[in-house]
Enzyme design. Structure first.
Site, PDB file in Angstrom:
ATOM      1  N   ASP A 154       7.098  21.194 -14.937  1.00  0.00           N
ATOM      2  CA  ASP A 154       9.137  21.821 -14.307  1.00  0.00           C
ATOM      3  C   ASP A 154       8.663  23.395 -14.758  1.00  0.00           C
ATOM      4  O   ASP A 154       7.469  24.141 -13.492  1.00  0.00           O
ATOM      5  CB  ASP A 154       9.403  21.903 -16.140  1.00  0.00           C
ATOM      6  N   SER A 206      17.724  15.746 -16.308  1.00  0.00           N
ATOM      7  CA  SER A 206      16.475  16.331 -17.473  1.00  0.00           C
ATOM      8  C   SER A 206      15.657  16.182 -18.395  1.00  0.00           C
ATOM      9  O   SER A 206      14.943  16.265 -19.049  1.00  0.00           O
ATOM     10  CB  SER A 206      16.596  17.517 -16.907  1.00  0.00           C
ATOM     11  N   HIS A 219      14.886  25.666 -18.244  1.00  0.00           N
ATOM     12  CA  HIS A 219      14.430  24.327 -18.125  1.00  0.00           C
ATOM     13  C   HIS A 219      13.208  23.481 -18.928  1.00  0.00           C
ATOM     14  O   HIS A 219      13.662  23.019 -19.476  1.00  0.00           O
ATOM     15  CB  HIS A 219      14.680  24.020 -16.499  1.00  0.00           C
TER      16      HIS A 219
END
Ligand code: CA
Length: 609
Positions: free
Chosen positions: A159, A377, A216
């Site tokens: 990620d 996600s 994220h």
């Protein structure tokens, strides 16, 4: 309709193309090359030597097990030129661009407005995943977990990095430590190819600090941990039963190259991760990435992939890596607190497997904070979290069995009927319970990558001359995209399309226009533009279908640049589609056309999925 109105109308139409487009970019001047045979063979070695000797490309990285090599141009050549140069080389099995992939959360503006009361409430007390209207039963699972004595399974977070210093991860000792590496001595103590990699790796900066400069990855990691324990309430926090391995390959904007993704996957597998969370993707098929996912499967790992946030059907418009048909891969859709599909979530009865909460999920953010994010996600890491708890209970269970237990233990919900393969939403308790009571099955199906996508050779052959039989061959490849270009308009006659005609006057007005409603897609290099066409003109060509087919007539599509300053023509041929039982138009643009559209669509690069 006045001329002015006509032009305006078509402008809107082109804008639609932009909005709906699936644009995926690549690193200019880079390619990934798969060589034939063994990496140690003479032909492989001589190819690598040759291109470096001729100063055309320099080798950036090799994955010897796959005979896969990442090259960068040292000659100023573009990716397109490198592809042309090497695709016909007898030593090359395939050569492809180094595609760029994107994270799969949705922008703030697109997030659901107003958190559901139950979810917000649950978030404040229990980690944000349990609520009454769509009970994934996470907390129920916590009470049946074994005592915290066994080895902790490792989940790789592939990620934007992870804020490993976050209090939640620190207090729960949830960050993986590479015990075979001595911190800060400047040596690769464990000989894994990475110096001082004490807690994962940063493939963007090529250093040992996989911090999160986006937010994220930290959010994703918190969800993985939060499936197994309360991450939101205040201290004391329990020690984790799982470990997070931070692997940063997405940059601060959430974008990352295929070459880095492949490297991260290898790092994860080679350093003990059994679960790989992949909350990212893109529309371009990469055979090299496919091989990396297959490599993870060969190591019996579980590869969890977000299905994408385009509200589209992955069966017809695939997203990768979610779209690879590797048996150890699960593609995850996002659901809401009422068990419906999240408005942004991709779906696909054949290729998306299970639903998982992904709308307004509360989790960790960098800087010791918490926040809400939405996206597939956020749905994928819940599945990774479940898998980790199951492997905590049954360390010898392989990814394939874990996947099947998760699927069979999920709850059938109406909102996913016809949307995902299991038509179900995950249930943590059922999966953990089932893992505890199931015997370990070490077997898994054999898997080899089948060439079910358009090969370059086939695409190249299209240039030579269209025929109905060719369309049949292309049509059988289940929605995969051609490498070069194919536009198949399922219309029963020849078309002459005006995307936008600036020149007014007799030339245009001479032709009749027809209102239609059909999908059109333009694949140029690694870019896929798609939208709906609702106006056509016969443009001077007489459209006697049979006549055109017999003559193999050339059809031209005119595309005007978004700002109206440029215009190109694309040639196509009338062909018969066996699959659609209709005639269509097959276009085969040349390099100039591709380069032009490429330039026009450059601004689309930043568009997330
Ligand atoms: Ca090392």
């Amino acid at each position: 309709m006045s001329n002015k109105g006509f032009v305006g109308f078509l402008f809107v139409q082109f804008a639609l193309f932009s909005v709906l487009s699936h644009a995926q970019v690549y690193r200019e001047g880079e390619v990934i090359v798969k060589l034939k045979g063994d990496a140690k063979s003479t032909s492989a070695a001589s190819f690598v030597g040759k291109v470096q000797m001729e100063k055309q490309m320099s080798l950036s990285k090799s994955w010897m097990g796959m005979n896969l090599h990442h090259f960068k141009a040292s000659s100023g050549h573009t990716t397109q030129e490198l592809l042309e140069m090497y695709k016909a080389d007898p030593a090359v099995q395939y050569v492809e661009p180094n595609y760029v992939f994107s994270k799969m959360d949705v922008q703030e503006a697109d997030s659901v407005t107003g958190l559901s009361e139950s979810q917000a409430q649950a978030s404040s007390s229990s980690g944000g995943f349990s609520h009454n209207t769509a009970p994934i039963q996470a907390e129920d699972a916590w009470s049946v977990l074994s005592a915290n004595a066994a080895a902790k399974p490792i989940v790789a977070i592939i990620d934007t990095g992870v804020d490993y210093g976050h209090t939640v991860f620190q207090q729960s000792s949830a960050i993986w430590q590479n015990d075979d590496e001595i911190a800060g001595n400047g040596l690769d103590d464990d000989g894994n190819g990475y110096v001082d990699d004490i807690r994962g790796w940063n493939f963007v900066g090529d250093n040992n600090d996989p911090s999160d400069d986006n937010n994220h990855g930290t959010h994703v990691a918190g969800i993985v941990l939060g499936i197994g324990q309360d991450i939101v309430s205040t201290v004391p926090r329990a020690e984790s039963r799982i470990l997070i391995m931070p692997l940063k390959f997405l940059d601060s904007q959430g974008s990352g190259a295929t070459s880095d993704a492949i490297e991260a996957i290898h790092y994860a597998v080679n350093n003990g991760a059994k679960i790989l969370n992949n909350s990212w993707g893109g529309p371009s098929y990469s055979a090299a990435l496919h091989e990396a996912v297959a490599y993870a499967y060969s190591a019996k790992a579980f590869f969890v992939a977000a299905a994408g946030n385009s509200s589209s059907n992955n069966d017809s418009t695939p997203i990768y890596p979610a779209g690879y048909n590797v048996p150890g891969l699960a593609a995850i859709a996002s659901t809401t607190n009422t068990d419906s599909l999240s408005f942004f979530s991709n779906f696909g009865l054949a290729t998306v497997h299970v639903g998982s909460p992904g709308s307004s999920i509360k989790s960790t953010l960098p800087g010791d904070t918490f926040g809400f994010l939405s996206g597939t996600s956020m749905a994928a890491p819940a599945v990774s979290g479940i898998a980790a708890l199951m492997m905590f209970e049954k360390p010898d269970m392989n990814g394939f069995q874990i996947k099947n237990i998760i699927f069979s233990g999920s709850n059938s919900v109406v909102g996913l009927s016809g949307k995902v393969n299991t038509e179900s939403r995950i249930n943590v308790f059922n999966a953990v319970r089932s893992a505890q009571t199931s015997s370990v099955d070490p077997s898994q199906p054999a898997y080899t990558i089948s060439v079910d996508q358009f090969s370059r050779d086939l695409a190249s052959a299209m240039d030579g001359g269209a025929a109905c039989g060719l369309v049949k061959a292309l049509g059988s490849s289940s929605g995969a995209l051609p490498y070069l270009t194919l536009i198949l308009l399922a219309l029963p006659f020849a078309l002459y399309l005006h995307a936008r005609v600036r020149k007014t006057g007799s030339n245009r007005r001479r032709h009749d226009r027809f209102v239609v409603d059909t999908e059109v897609a333009i694949a140029v290099g690694d870019r896929m533009l798609s939208g709906r066409v609702n106006s056509i003109s016969t443009g001077g060509a007489r459209f006697q279908a049979e006549d055109l087919i017999e003559r193999g007539s050339v059809v031209t599509m005119i595309i005007t640049s978004p700002d109206g300053s440029g215009r190109i023509e694309v040639q196509g041929n009338i062909v018969w589609s066996e699959q659609n039982q209709q005639c269509g138009v097959q276009f085969s643009p040349d390099k100039l056309v591709k380069a032009t559209v490429e330039a026009w669509t450059r601004d689309l690069k930043k568009e997330a999925l």
